[in-house]
Design an enzyme around this catalytic site. Structure first.
Site, mmCIF file in Angstrom:
data_model
loop_
_atom_site.group_PDB
_atom_site.id
_atom_site.type_symbol
_atom_site.label_atom_id
_atom_site.label_comp_id
_atom_site.label_asym_id
_atom_site.label_seq_id
_atom_site.Cartn_x
_atom_site.Cartn_y
_atom_site.Cartn_z
ATOM 1 N N GLU A 125 -2.184 14.735 -2.929
ATOM 2 C CA GLU A 125 -1.135 14.128 -2.101
ATOM 3 C C GLU A 125 0.234 14.778 -2.290
ATOM 4 O OE1 GLU A 125 -1.181 9.819 -1.429
ATOM 5 O OE2 GLU A 125 -2.995 9.749 -2.650
ATOM 6 N N HIS A 168 -24.409 17.766 -17.320
ATOM 7 C CA HIS A 168 -25.760 17.594 -16.791
ATOM 8 C C HIS A 168 -25.871 18.056 -15.338
ATOM 9 C CE1 HIS A 168 -26.910 15.332 -20.402
ATOM 10 N NE2 HIS A 168 -25.640 14.952 -20.368
ATOM 11 N N LYS A 194 -4.302 6.333 9.689
ATOM 12 C CA LYS A 194 -4.101 4.884 9.763
ATOM 13 C C LYS A 194 -3.640 4.486 11.176
ATOM 14 C CE LYS A 194 -3.200 3.874 4.876
ATOM 15 N NZ LYS A 194 -2.287 3.447 3.840
HETATM 16 O O1 PA5 Z 1 -0.938 7.374 -1.761
HETATM 17 C C1 PA5 Z 1 -1.062 6.924 -0.636
HETATM 18 O O2 PA5 Z 1 -0.155 6.924 0.205
HETATM 19 C C2 PA5 Z 1 -2.379 6.349 -0.224
HETATM 20 O O3 PA5 Z 1 -3.374 6.764 -1.100
HETATM 21 C C3 PA5 Z 1 -2.292 4.837 -0.180
HETATM 22 O O4 PA5 Z 1 -2.113 4.322 -1.472
HETATM 23 C C4 PA5 Z 1 -3.541 4.273 0.460
HETATM 24 O O5 PA5 Z 1 -3.620 4.698 1.785
HETATM 25 C C5 PA5 Z 1 -3.522 2.744 0.431
HETATM 26 O O6 PA5 Z 1 -2.313 2.251 0.879
HETATM 27 P P1 PA5 Z 1 -1.640 1.053 0.076
HETATM 28 O O7 PA5 Z 1 -1.441 1.591 -1.287
HETATM 29 O O8 PA5 Z 1 -0.380 0.760 0.773
HETATM 30 O O9 PA5 Z 1 -2.623 -0.061 0.109
#
Ligand code: PA5
Length: 694
Positions: A578, A594, A688
């Site tokens: 990310e 393994h 999303k």
């Molecule tokens: O890091 C991120 O932006 C995502 O991995 C979010 O955490 C994920 O989409 C879930 O969203 P939220 O944390 O708002 O539930």
């Protein structure tokens, strides 16, 4: 009086580009015997003279992790300069280390990137040099010249002082920098001249005296550092002084000016491998003069050096006098005779890496600052967890189901590491069918709007009355209000993954109050606070930046251990995805022994950029630790590089969270090296949004 050796490992990756690069210069190329890297061959060659305990490597911080991994070197044997400043400072630092270990110590200093054919004679020459050094001389090994080379410095011998181990020892009359061809020719016809090998022997205390005499800034820095050896102040002092020291070679800075310099002439098949032509000269060649590494298919090809990459054939037709070097980064086709000029191409192809100050500008949304605030978040999270109203009916559960995705979902994995009861992370729309009243359901969604989390949480509510949720707001908050379920509100405005301190530590505190967590986080919090200073942008050349540089351009494979650092390895992977916007993978020991290790067999071909990172703590099972040691050897044999990082502090929590925090910093620095802003995660948002429209 003990004998120490100091291998100097550095290089800009220019002369043998593109096989050698700035990130992986010549010492790491497999040009030694039996395909060993040159640095490994150098290490093995001097080992019989010193043993492991008295063998140091001095290198610059950008190469330190690679050196450590290549040689399996203990930290105490690795001397790291903040940046390379030519050989005099490197030798000064090493002489300081040797003289502190043994004030009478004799020190052999030698480059990591030479090829030596006759190792027995090499060691005999060094033994002769050691004897001369014991008498107080500054000793250099001179190579009997075989041609009027213009690429080396020359040493003219003076009076004969004696001989030992089958080698004469002469006073040095004069050093000459690289001569022109006529001069080199004259030296050869006159006799009494040797190539300067760059291999030196002296008492460490003696070379420090000479540095005092000729290089005052370096001497001053070393004096200051001497008092800080082995203390926490060492690194900062070294960083502070190293910019100021004279960036010069030991030949020019000391040897050419000092009194009482002697030369031990020797002939042991010495090769400096200064360019591709030199490599071609030492490589085995077929009857047409073709030297090959890798797969080559040739027709009417003569006098050629072919360097193919694993899994790819180089085919040539009707070419001669050529060097062809194929790597992941570049393909070089050069006239063999013009190999010297390859460095000019290399300089253009690999401009100096941008300074961190420049790169920080990419962080337009302030992720560095947010990461710096992590320890503070953790502390506030703990306080928040103390204040939350907890209804009576919550306790009495025997397991926890933690529903959440992505940056929020990792909370469940990490909670599981510290609770005295099972924690089941749930990443999907449905909860497992076996969930019932004995389960505490926790909904974790930073935004409060993640559809999988909302769906699973709602379903979970139909199975158990023991439930709570944490978010910065959103639909989760509304749901909790309408169902009268405890909801914990945390500050908004962060990226979910950057709010982990709030999410995790608030829940740890709540679960401690509910009797499910028993842990002391004092040391962990203190360690995180220290790391925030040590790993932040204000500490240039810090550990996280060094690791990021080592991972840049590759595909990180992060290895943790089951029941310990597994979730942290997963966090490294997701943070690298990310923040740095690149692929990364993770796996756990012992499981990976393994399956994944079989996948390494073709890794050099299908994943040449694979970079393994072992996350280590002192709390792993001894057999797991033994496995890691074996895996390191296997990786080296397969030509794959690895890094090891150790947790800080003593407690399990301190070690775990320090590794996690290090990974967060690494991912942000890696983002900057990748030329991207760490904060935005557009693909997640777009997905999303598309789903919301369905
Ligand atoms: O890091 C991120 O932006 C995502 O991995 C979010 O955490 C994920 O989409 C879930 O969203 P939220 O944390 O708002 O539930």
């Amino acid at each position: 009086m003990s004998v120490y050796a100091v291998i100097m490992a550095g290089g800009k990756g220019e002369r043998l580009w593109p096989a050698s690069t700035r990130a992986r210069p010549k010492p790491f190329l497999p040009l030694g015997r039996e395909g060993k890297s040159l640095i490994q061959a150098t290490y093995d060659r001097v080992l019989p003279l010193t043993g492991r305990e008295r063998l140091y490597v001095v290198t610059e911080s950008a190469l330190a992790l690679q050196v450590k991994a290549a040689l399996g070197l203990a930290d105490a044997r690795l001397l790291v300069e903040p940046q390379g400043r030519n050989t005099a400072p490197a030798i000064g630092l090493a002489a300081l280390a040797v003289s502190l270990a043994d004030p009478e110590g004799i020190m052999i200093a030698l480059p990591a990137d030479h090829l030596i054919e006759d190792e027995v004679t090499f060691r005999k020459a060094l033994q002769a040099a050691v004897e001369a050094a014991q008498e107080g001389h500054l000793v250099t090994l001179g190579i009997e010249p075989s041609c009027p080379a213009t690429g080396y410095g020359y040493i003219q011998r003076g009076e004969l002082l004696g001989s030992s181990h089958g080698h004469d020892i002469f006073k040095v009359k004069r050093f000459t920098e690289k001569p022109d061809e006529d001069t080199a020719q004259r030296f050869l016809s006159e006799g009494g001249y040797y190539w300067n090998s760059g291999i030196f022997v002296w008492r460490a205390a003696r070379i420090l005296e000479e540095i005092n005499r000729f290089l005052p800034k370096l001497a001053q820095a070393l004096k200051k550092l001497a008092g800080l050896w082995g203390t926490p102040g060492w690194e900062a002092a070294l960083r502070g002084s190293w910019q100021e020291v004279e960036a010069t070679s030991i030949d020019y800075g000391v040897m050419e000016r000092a009194e009482d310099v002697v030369v031990v002439p020797a002939s042991f098949g010495w090769h400096d491998l200064g360019d591709w032509q030199a490599v071609w000269e030492v490589f085995p060649r077929d009857e047409n003069g073709v030297a090959v590494r890798g797969e080559h298919l040739g027709m009417d090809t003569a006098r050629a050096l072919i360097w193919a990459r694993p899994g790819k054939t180089v085919a040539t037709l009707g070419v001669s006098n050529v060097a062809i070097v194929d790597t992941q980064d570049a393909l070089l086709v050069a006239a063999l005779a013009r190999s010297q000029q390859v460095r000019e191409l290399a300089r253009q192809a690999q401009p100096a890496p941008p300074e961190w100050d420049e790169l920080f500008k990419l962080d337009t949304s302030g992720m560095l600052e947010v990461v710096a605030g992590f320890p503070d978040q953790c502390r506030k999270g703990l306080e928040l967890g103390e204040e939350v109203d907890l209804p009576q009916g919550l306790s009495g559960f025997s397991r926890v189901l933690c529903v959440g995705m992505g940056g929020s979902g990792i909370t469940g994995d990490l909670l599981g590491r510290f609770l005295s009861i099972p924690v089941i992370p749930c990443r999907g729309y449905r909860v497992p069918s076996y969930i019932g009243e004995e389960t505490l359901l926790i909904g974790v969604s930073y935004s409060g709007n993640t559809e999988e989390t909302l769906s699973a949480f709602q379903e979970g509510l139909s199975r158990t009355r023991r439930a709570l949720a944490i978010s910065s707001g959103g639909k989760l908050r509304e749901l909790c209000a309408s169902r009268k379920i405890p909801w914990i509100g945390i500050p908004g405005g962060y990226q979910p993954r950057a709010a982990l301190g709030y999410l995790l530590f608030t829940l740890l505190s709540v679960l401690r109050r509910l009797g499910a967590a028993h842990l002391d986080l004092k040391e962990a919090l203190a360690t995180l606070a220290e790391q925030a200073k040590a790993l932040g942008p204000a500490s240039p050349g810090n550990q996280a930046q060094t690791i990021a540089r080592a991972l840049a351009g590759g595909v990180p494979l992060i290895y943790g251990t089951y029941g310990n650092t597994g979730p942290v390895a997963f966090r490294w992977k997701t943070q690298i995805n990310e923040n740095a916007k690149q692929p990364a993978f993770w796996a756990e020991l012992p499981e990976l022994c393994h399956n994944e290790i079989v996948g390494w067999e073709l890794a050099e071909r299908v994943l040449p950029g694979g970079r393994v990172v072992f996350l280590r703590t002192g709390h792993d099972h001894p057999r797991v630790q033994a496995r890691i040691e074996i895996l390191k050897e296997v990786l080296l044999r397969r030509g794959l590089s690895y890094l090891e990082v150790e947790g800080e502090g003593k407690s399990e929590a301190a070690q775990l969270f320090s590794l996690l925090y290090l990974g967060d910093w690494v991912s942000v620095y890696l983002a900057l090296l990748n030329g991207v802003d760490p904060t935005p995660v557009r693909p997640i948002q777009e997905l999303k949004e598309r789903l919301a429209r369905l």
